[in-house]
Each structure stands twice: as C-alpha cells, then as structure tokens.
Write a protein that holds these residues in place. Structure first.
Motif, PDB file in Angstrom:
ATOM      1  N   HIS A  77       6.405  -1.813  -5.711  1.00 26.13           N
ATOM      2  CA  HIS A  77       7.112  -0.875  -6.414  1.00 26.13           C
ATOM      3  C   HIS A  77       6.255  -0.500  -7.598  1.00 26.13           C
ATOM      4  CE1 HIS A  77      10.988  -1.272  -4.208  1.00 26.13           C
ATOM      5  NE2 HIS A  77      10.704  -2.474  -3.888  1.00 26.13           N
ATOM      6  N   CYS A  78       6.465   0.846  -8.155  1.00 31.25           N
ATOM      7  CA  CYS A  78       6.117   1.342  -9.338  1.00 31.25           C
ATOM      8  C   CYS A  78       6.491   0.712 -10.470  1.00 31.25           C
ATOM      9  CB  CYS A  78       6.091   2.727  -9.314  1.00 31.25           C
ATOM     10  SG  CYS A  78       5.490   3.653 -10.886  1.00 31.25           S
ATOM     11  N   GLU A 136       1.699   6.638 -11.914  1.00 33.76           N
ATOM     12  CA  GLU A 136       1.102   5.338 -12.448  1.00 33.76           C
ATOM     13  C   GLU A 136       0.463   4.640 -11.298  1.00 33.76           C
ATOM     14  OE1 GLU A 136       1.200   2.063 -15.343  1.00 33.76           O
ATOM     15  OE2 GLU A 136       1.865   4.465 -15.579  1.00 33.76           O
ATOM     16  N   ALA A 171       0.291   1.489  -9.617  1.00 36.46           N
ATOM     17  CA  ALA A 171       1.091   0.224  -9.327  1.00 36.46           C
ATOM     18  C   ALA A 171       0.010  -1.186  -9.419  1.00 36.46           C
ATOM     19  CB  ALA A 171       1.810   0.292  -8.012  1.00 36.46           C
ATOM     20  N   CYS A 192       5.413   9.549 -10.393  1.00 32.40           N
ATOM     21  CA  CYS A 192       5.021   9.707 -11.870  1.00 32.40           C
ATOM     22  C   CYS A 192       3.499   9.345 -12.083  1.00 32.40           C
ATOM     23  CB  CYS A 192       5.639   8.562 -12.719  1.00 32.40           C
ATOM     24  SG  CYS A 192       5.144   6.971 -11.960  1.00 32.40           S
ATOM     25  N   GLY A 217      -2.354   2.581  -4.567  1.00 30.00           N
ATOM     26  CA  GLY A 217      -1.356   2.266  -5.436  1.00 30.00           C
ATOM     27  C   GLY A 217      -0.926   3.310  -6.449  1.00 30.00           C
ATOM     28  N   VAL A 218      -1.397   4.508  -6.104  1.00 30.99           N
ATOM     29  CA  VAL A 218      -0.838   5.557  -7.157  1.00 30.99           C
ATOM     30  C   VAL A 218       0.673   6.117  -6.622  1.00 30.99           C
ATOM     31  CG1 VAL A 218      -1.378   8.008  -7.935  1.00 30.99           C
ATOM     32  CG2 VAL A 218      -3.418   6.268  -7.425  1.00 30.99           C
ATOM     33  N   CYS A 219       1.565   5.912  -7.637  1.00 24.73           N
ATOM     34  CA  CYS A 219       2.883   6.372  -7.467  1.00 24.73           C
ATOM     35  C   CYS A 219       3.012   8.198  -7.177  1.00 24.73           C
ATOM     36  CB  CYS A 219       3.630   6.075  -8.685  1.00 24.73           C
ATOM     37  SG  CYS A 219       5.547   6.444  -8.426  1.00 24.73           S
ATOM     38  N   ARG A 234       6.414   1.630 -13.431  1.00 18.63           N
ATOM     39  CA  ARG A 234       7.094   2.807 -14.602  1.00 18.63           C
ATOM     40  C   ARG A 234       8.391   3.480 -13.980  1.00 18.63           C
ATOM     41  NH1 ARG A 234       3.614   7.852 -16.088  1.00 18.63           N
ATOM     42  NH2 ARG A 234       2.506   6.245 -17.450  1.00 18.63           N
ATOM     43  N   CYS A 235       8.484   3.819 -12.703  1.00 16.23           N
ATOM     44  CA  CYS A 235       9.666   4.350 -12.311  1.00 16.23           C
ATOM     45  C   CYS A 235      10.441   3.603 -11.153  1.00 16.23           C
ATOM     46  CB  CYS A 235       9.399   5.797 -11.571  1.00 16.23           C
ATOM     47  SG  CYS A 235       8.203   5.696 -10.372  1.00 16.23           S
ATOM     48  N   ARG A 257       9.892   3.095  -8.224  1.00 14.36           N
ATOM     49  CA  ARG A 257      10.121   3.853  -6.658  1.00 14.36           C
ATOM     50  C   ARG A 257       8.977   3.082  -5.876  1.00 14.36           C
ATOM     51  NH1 ARG A 257      11.481   9.652  -7.433  1.00 14.36           N
ATOM     52  NH2 ARG A 257      13.463   9.684  -8.754  1.00 14.36           N
ATOM     53  N   VAL A 283       5.881   2.738  -3.771  1.00  3.29           N
ATOM     54  CA  VAL A 283       4.528   3.113  -3.604  1.00  3.29           C
ATOM     55  C   VAL A 283       3.912   3.086  -2.251  1.00  3.29           C
ATOM     56  CG1 VAL A 283       2.085   3.079  -4.477  1.00  3.29           C
ATOM     57  CG2 VAL A 283       4.270   2.422  -5.966  1.00  3.29           C
TER      58      VAL A 283
END
Length: 123
Positions: A97-98, A117, A119, A115, A110-112, A100-101, A103, A105
């Motif tokens: 899960h990210c 971020e 992860a 947003c 690992g890039v959301c 920051r938000c 959600r 991933v």
C-alpha cells in the motif's frame, strides 16, 4: 471578533492522505482575540461535542439542545482508523500500500499510480 450562537455544526472531512478519521472532538471558547495565534495559549476551551465517523465516512454533524455563544471553534482529530498493512492476496503474496495515499501499488518498481510516491522508500 464577535460572538455567534452555535446550535449545530456540520463537519466534512476530505482526507487526501487516507488517514481515515474516526473521532473528532469539537471545542468552543468565547475569547475575542485580534490574532489567531493568541488562541494557542488559551486554556478556556469548552468541549461541546464528540463526532464519530465510520471508516471512509466524510460527513458528521451535531445539534446542541441549547446554543453555545462562542467566538472560536477548535476541532481535534483524536482517533483514526488503522491503515491497511500486511495484507496478502489469495496466493500468499504481499500487497503493498502507498504510504501517502494508502492505495494498492501494482507497479513492479513500487511507484503509486495515484500519487507517484515510491512505496518502497522509507518514511
């Protein structure tokens, strides 16, 4: 700068960081101040309501039996629902899960997608 008679309040929570609010305490005081920073040292806050929200809920309201005269309101976010963590899929693989938000991933790096971020980075 002036007193208001507060009889009901509607709070709407928009939570971009996915820290779902569970409990909000509402305080009021009748101290008139020129500068809002003077309220930090004010000890005369009266708790007038406690609001509870369901997980993912965005609206809460309350009505007072007797209106309260106040110049200032303070909202204190006292409890939050826990973030999803250590979730696993049916095949046993870990769901990321990210931070920051919150959600899921799906990106291999690992890039959301929501947003941007990463992860896998430490916070």
């Amino acid at each position: 700068k002036y007193l208001l008679a507060i009889s009901d309040v509607l709070v709407e929570v928009h939570d971009p960081k996915a820290r779902f609010v569970k409990t909000i305490k509402v305080y009021a005081n009748s101290r008139m101040v020129e500068n809002v920073t003077d309220l930090k040292s004010c000890l005369r806050w009266q708790e007038i309501a406690t609001l509870s929200l369901s997980r993912g809920g965005t609206r809460a309201s309350f009505a007072l039996e007797k209106p309260v005269l106040a110049c200032n309101l303070k909202l204190e976010y006292t409890e939050f629902f826990e973030r999803p963590s250590d979730s696993r899929t049916s095949d046993g693989s870990l769901i990321i899960h990210c931070p920051r938000c919150a959600r899921v991933v799906n990106n291999a790096h690992g890039v959301c997608n929501n947003c941007g971020e990463v992860a896998f980075q430490c916070r």
